[in-house]
Design a protein around this motif. Structure first.
Motif, short mmCIF file in Angstrom:
data_model
loop_
_atom_site.label_atom_id
_atom_site.label_comp_id
_atom_site.label_asym_id
_atom_site.label_seq_id
_atom_site.Cartn_x
_atom_site.Cartn_y
_atom_site.Cartn_z
N THR A 1 0.84 -1.21 0.00
CA THR A 1 0.00 0.00 0.00
C THR A 1 0.86 1.25 0.00
OG1 THR A 1 -1.78 -1.13 1.20
CG2 THR A 1 -1.79 1.28 1.26
N ALA A 2 1.95 1.23 0.78
CA ALA A 2 2.86 2.37 0.83
C ALA A 2 3.50 2.62 -0.53
CB ALA A 2 3.94 2.14 1.88
N ARG A 3 3.88 1.54 -1.22
CA ARG A 3 4.47 1.67 -2.56
C ARG A 3 3.46 2.29 -3.53
NH1 ARG A 3 5.99 -3.73 -4.71
NH2 ARG A 3 7.59 -2.80 -6.04
N ASP A 4 2.21 1.81 -3.47
CA ASP A 4 1.17 2.36 -4.35
C ASP A 4 0.92 3.84 -4.03
OD1 ASP A 4 0.88 -0.14 -5.47
OD2 ASP A 4 -0.91 -0.68 -4.32
N THR A 5 0.98 4.17 -2.75
CA THR A 5 0.76 5.56 -2.33
C THR A 5 1.84 6.47 -2.88
OG1 THR A 5 -0.33 4.84 -0.29
CG2 THR A 5 0.53 7.09 -0.33
N PHE A 6 3.08 6.03 -2.81
CA PHE A 6 4.18 6.82 -3.35
C PHE A 6 4.05 7.00 -4.86
CE2 PHE A 6 6.66 6.12 0.59
CZ PHE A 6 7.10 7.42 0.76
N LEU A 7 3.65 5.93 -5.55
CA LEU A 7 3.49 6.00 -7.00
C LEU A 7 2.40 7.00 -7.37
CD1 LEU A 7 4.22 4.90 -9.80
CD2 LEU A 7 2.54 3.09 -9.46
N THR A 8 1.26 6.93 -6.65
CA THR A 8 0.16 7.86 -6.90
C THR A 8 0.58 9.30 -6.62
OG1 THR A 8 -1.45 6.16 -6.28
CG2 THR A 8 -2.22 8.43 -6.28
N MET A 9 1.32 9.47 -5.53
CA MET A 9 1.77 10.81 -5.16
C MET A 9 2.74 11.37 -6.21
SD MET A 9 3.32 12.02 -1.51
CE MET A 9 3.01 13.69 -0.94
#
Length: 306
Positions: free
Chosen positions: A108-116
């Motif tokens: 989830t953290a990886r996806d969050t960074f990608l979205t950001m």
């Protein structure tokens, strides 16, 4: 540390684990990394603020090295035998279940960074665009604010999961044979460190959203013009994510002169660039951690199915 010494339950003590042989190189390495992690935790939680990106990156690098040592540890013949003999023990199953939860949070953290990162790039493009610039800029600032609100909800859920894992980790008591207790304690300590670092990472992303009054605007303006003129207190309570949040909200003020708006666009550009660099560094560390966690989990499963 004697070969039969137990892990201190008091987390204020320096971590120590009882490994198969005190002189074994892996024993020395793991002890060293666990001790360093205690120092890292102390420095990252010594003040009531989010850890800096640099501190988190240091934590991620150290954690990746620790996981590499633990993976080698799991491949020791004695440890392989212990896992095979006790594969159905509750503590072993709990360690595997916990690794799944940690992997979910990491993902989830990886996806969050990608979205950001995508949101940052879209906003940068809008600020650079000349044709239809004002309309595009306002649309993208609104989109970024919506993105941040959703991100905070996702981060809050992950932090709640980590909190439960940490509480469960602290409450568990081992009543097993010595060698299995050693293995489980190592896995538990590594899990505890991982939770601590991930909590810092997620907290870094969930700084408080600035008020529409833009009280913090002067802080951001100073930060972007020159770090040297920021007071210690201002530096302590500001990070790259927060500076972009404040800069983006500042662009929502439609009652600005052309020169004032141009200045805020310039400051937002700088804040976004700094955040982009920060995201790249943290994302790389997180990707490495994701691979390490998977590898350690695979090594444990392979040992259990040997």
């Amino acid at each position: 540390m004697a070969g039969s010494s137990a892990l201190p339950e008091n987390r204020s003590c320096v971590r120590s684990v009882s490994l198969p042989t005190r002189s074994h190189p892996l024993a020395v390495k793991i002890e060293g990394y666990l001790s360093k992690s205690k120092t890292w935790e102390g420095s990252s939680t010594s003040k009531n603020n989010t850890s800096s990106a640099e501190t988190i990156q240091v934590g991620l690098v150290g954690l990746a090295e620790l996981y590499k040592c633990v993976d080698d540890f799991i491949h020791l013949p004695l440890i392989q035998q212990v896992l095979v003999n006790h594969q159905h023990e509750k503590s072993v199953e709990e360690a595997l279940d916990e690794s799944v939860n940690i992997l979910d949070v990491c993902s989830t953290a990886r996806d969050t960074f990608l979205t950001m990162k995508e949101g940052v790039k879209d906003l940068q493009s809008a600020l650079r665009r000349k044709r239809g610039g004002l309309s595009s800029m306002r649309n993208q600032t609104s989109a970024y604010i919506r993105l941040r609100k959703k991100m905070k909800k996702d981060v809050s859920k992950c932090l709640a999961v980590l909190k439960k894992l940490n509480e469960k980790n602290d409450s568990l008591i081992l009543n097993e044979n010595h060698h299995l207790a050693v293995v489980v304690r190592v896995l538990r300590e590594v899990s505890s460190i991982t939770i601590s670092i991930f909590r810092c990472l997620l907290s870094f992303l969930s700084v408080t959203e600035p008020k529409r009054k833009l009280v913090g605007w002067s802080l951001v303006s100073k930060a972007m013009k020159s770090k040297s003129i920021m007071s210690e207190k201002e530096q302590e309570h500001s990070n790259e994510v927060e500076r972009v949040d404040v800069a983006v909200h500042a662009l929502c003020d439609h009652n600005l002169s052309t020169s004032a708006e141009a200045e805020r666009v310039k400051i937002a550009h700088r804040a976004l660039k700094a955040l982009e660099v920060t995201i790249d560094g943290l994302e790389n560390g997180l990707d490495c951690m994701y691979r390490r966690i998977i590898q350690t989990r695979v090594s444990i499963l392979n040992a259990l199915n040997h």
